[in-house]
Design a protein around this motif. Structure first.
Motif, PDB file in Angstrom:
ATOM      1  N   UNK A  93      61.273 -74.315  13.376  1.00 28.66           N
ATOM      2  CA  UNK A  93      60.401 -73.271  12.855  1.00 28.66           C
ATOM      3  C   UNK A  93      59.007 -73.291  13.474  1.00 28.66           C
ATOM      4  N   UNK A  94      58.504 -74.494  13.807  1.00 23.37           N
ATOM      5  CA  UNK A  94      57.127 -74.596  14.308  1.00 23.37           C
ATOM      6  C   UNK A  94      57.013 -74.430  15.815  1.00 23.37           C
ATOM      7  N   UNK A  95      58.109 -74.720  16.525  1.00 21.32           N
ATOM      8  CA  UNK A  95      58.057 -74.682  17.977  1.00 21.32           C
ATOM      9  C   UNK A  95      57.476 -75.947  18.581  1.00 21.32           C
ATOM     10  N   UNK A  96      57.143 -76.924  17.747  1.00 24.01           N
ATOM     11  CA  UNK A  96      56.640 -78.205  18.236  1.00 24.01           C
ATOM     12  C   UNK A  96      57.807 -79.102  18.636  1.00 24.01           C
ATOM     13  N   UNK A  97      57.494 -80.210  19.306  1.00 23.51           N
ATOM     14  CA  UNK A  97      58.521 -81.174  19.704  1.00 23.51           C
ATOM     15  C   UNK A  97      58.142 -82.550  19.181  1.00 23.51           C
ATOM     16  N   UNK A  98      58.109 -82.658  17.855  1.00 26.13           N
ATOM     17  CA  UNK A  98      57.721 -83.904  17.204  1.00 26.13           C
ATOM     18  C   UNK A  98      58.935 -84.802  16.989  1.00 26.13           C
ATOM     19  N   UNK A  99      58.674 -86.086  16.851  1.00 22.79           N
ATOM     20  CA  UNK A  99      59.729 -87.024  16.452  1.00 22.79           C
ATOM     21  C   UNK A  99      59.539 -87.486  15.008  1.00 22.79           C
ATOM     22  N   UNK A 115      52.718 -81.349   1.524  1.00 21.01           N
ATOM     23  CA  UNK A 115      51.584 -81.256   2.439  1.00 21.01           C
ATOM     24  C   UNK A 115      52.019 -81.442   3.884  1.00 21.01           C
ATOM     25  N   UNK A 116      52.916 -82.380   4.154  1.00 21.04           N
ATOM     26  CA  UNK A 116      53.281 -82.713   5.535  1.00 21.04           C
ATOM     27  C   UNK A 116      53.893 -81.531   6.279  1.00 21.04           C
ATOM     28  N   UNK A 117      54.948 -80.898   5.745  1.00 20.43           N
ATOM     29  CA  UNK A 117      55.492 -79.737   6.458  1.00 20.43           C
ATOM     30  C   UNK A 117      54.557 -78.541   6.439  1.00 20.43           C
ATOM     31  N   UNK A 118      53.773 -78.380   5.368  1.00 18.04           N
ATOM     32  CA  UNK A 118      52.864 -77.236   5.309  1.00 18.04           C
ATOM     33  C   UNK A 118      51.785 -77.328   6.380  1.00 18.04           C
ATOM     34  N   UNK A 136      56.747 -71.735   5.149  1.00 16.76           N
ATOM     35  CA  UNK A 136      55.570 -71.626   6.002  1.00 16.76           C
ATOM     36  C   UNK A 136      55.937 -71.368   7.453  1.00 16.76           C
ATOM     37  N   UNK A 137      57.154 -71.777   7.850  1.00 16.79           N
ATOM     38  CA  UNK A 137      57.601 -71.531   9.211  1.00 16.79           C
ATOM     39  C   UNK A 137      57.974 -70.093   9.465  1.00 16.79           C
ATOM     40  N   UNK A 138      58.490 -69.407   8.443  1.00 19.01           N
ATOM     41  CA  UNK A 138      58.903 -68.016   8.625  1.00 19.01           C
ATOM     42  C   UNK A 138      57.739 -67.107   8.965  1.00 19.01           C
ATOM     43  N   UNK A 139      56.540 -67.433   8.442  1.00 18.16           N
ATOM     44  CA  UNK A 139      55.357 -66.619   8.748  1.00 18.16           C
ATOM     45  C   UNK A 139      55.077 -66.635  10.250  1.00 18.16           C
ATOM     46  N   UNK A 140      55.340 -67.790  10.878  1.00 16.70           N
ATOM     47  CA  UNK A 140      55.084 -67.912  12.306  1.00 16.70           C
ATOM     48  C   UNK A 140      56.119 -67.145  13.122  1.00 16.70           C
ATOM     49  N   UNK A 141      57.364 -67.108  12.597  1.00 15.00           N
ATOM     50  CA  UNK A 141      58.443 -66.504  13.366  1.00 15.00           C
ATOM     51  C   UNK A 141      58.481 -64.981  13.229  1.00 15.00           C
TER      52      UNK A 141
END
Length: 241
Positions: free
Chosen positions: A154-160, A186-189, A235-240
């Motif tokens: 959803x974020x487009x990041x490449x985190x581990x 808080x963490x995903x938001x 919160x990811x859908x707003x970005x997409x």
């Protein structure tokens, strides 16, 4: 940006067994480039001796730069972090749990990408490379991996390690983000909302991790995992869109 002060946000809720030790660990850390430390302690309605121990530490260390804030009733870790963010005065801030799972001696590892001007945000990853660590519960480890994978979609990041406590954030940036999650959401938001900022540079560095057990006071549970999924999607859908 010239970095002169790091604000360390410390949410505290019933951590009498470890709060003094973690505060002393933070105190003992010498930050590179003579960066100053600001303690931003937020007691979230503790019912044990946490408050008294924190006040003892403050009284014993009058020369330290310490803010103390208190919630009359327990509101959640996310609420404590929001209180800390709104009061932090350093150019950057980092979140430090009051248990002993994360080691303050690694602050300089997280600071280095900022000082090298290659990042605006640095996440301390427990999974970036394999080292000897006290491992999480099987389900907890795999839940973290799944939540990070879902967050990346959803974020487009490449985190581990999206769920890591160690997030080093540019204060000016994060103060402009409207945060609403009061607990572990808080963490995903914050991750989803950081990812929306055009041109933001997010970097991960490897950190150590000593997972504590539920009989040692670990608080996160399966309901928080379900909430995290909800937050990632919400919160990811707003970005997409």
């Amino acid at each position: 940006m010239r970095l002169t002060k790091l604000s360390i946000i410390i949410p505290v809720y019933n951590e009498a067994a470890t709060v003094l030790e973690i505060l002393n660990k933070i105190k003992s850390v010498q930050l590179i480039h003579n960066i100053k430390k600001e303690f931003v302690i937020v007691d979230d309605g503790s019912q044990d001796a946490s408050k008294q121990l924190v006040h003892h530490f403050i009284n014993e260390n009058p020369t330290l730069d310490i803010q103390y804030h208190e919630h009359e009733e327990n509101q959640g870790k996310g609420a404590s972090i929001q209180t800390g963010i709104s009061n932090a005065t350093g150019e950057f801030l980092i979140i430090q749990d009051a248990d002993l799972e994360y080691n303050p001696a690694e602050y300089n590892v997280l600071l280095q990408p900022i000082l090298d001007d290659v990042a605006d945000v640095v996440y301390g990853s427990r999974f970036l490379k394999k080292e000897k660590k006290r491992t999480s519960y099987f389900w907890h480890y795999n839940a973290n991996k799944f939540l990070t994978f879902l967050s990346n979609i959803f974020s487009g990041l490449k985190l581990t390690d999206m769920e890591t406590c160690y997030k080093l954030l540019n204060s000016e940036i994060v103060k402009k983000i409207q945060l609403s999650e009061k607990r572990f959401g808080f963490e995903p938001e914050v991750t989803a909302k950081l990812a929306r900022i055009k041109g933001i540079r997010v970097k991960e560095v490897s950190i150590s991790y000593e997972s504590r057990r539920y009989n040692e006071g670990k608080k996160i549970g399966w309901k928080d995992g379900v909430r995290a999924i909800y937050c990632i999607v919400k919160y990811g859908l707003f970005r997409m869109n």
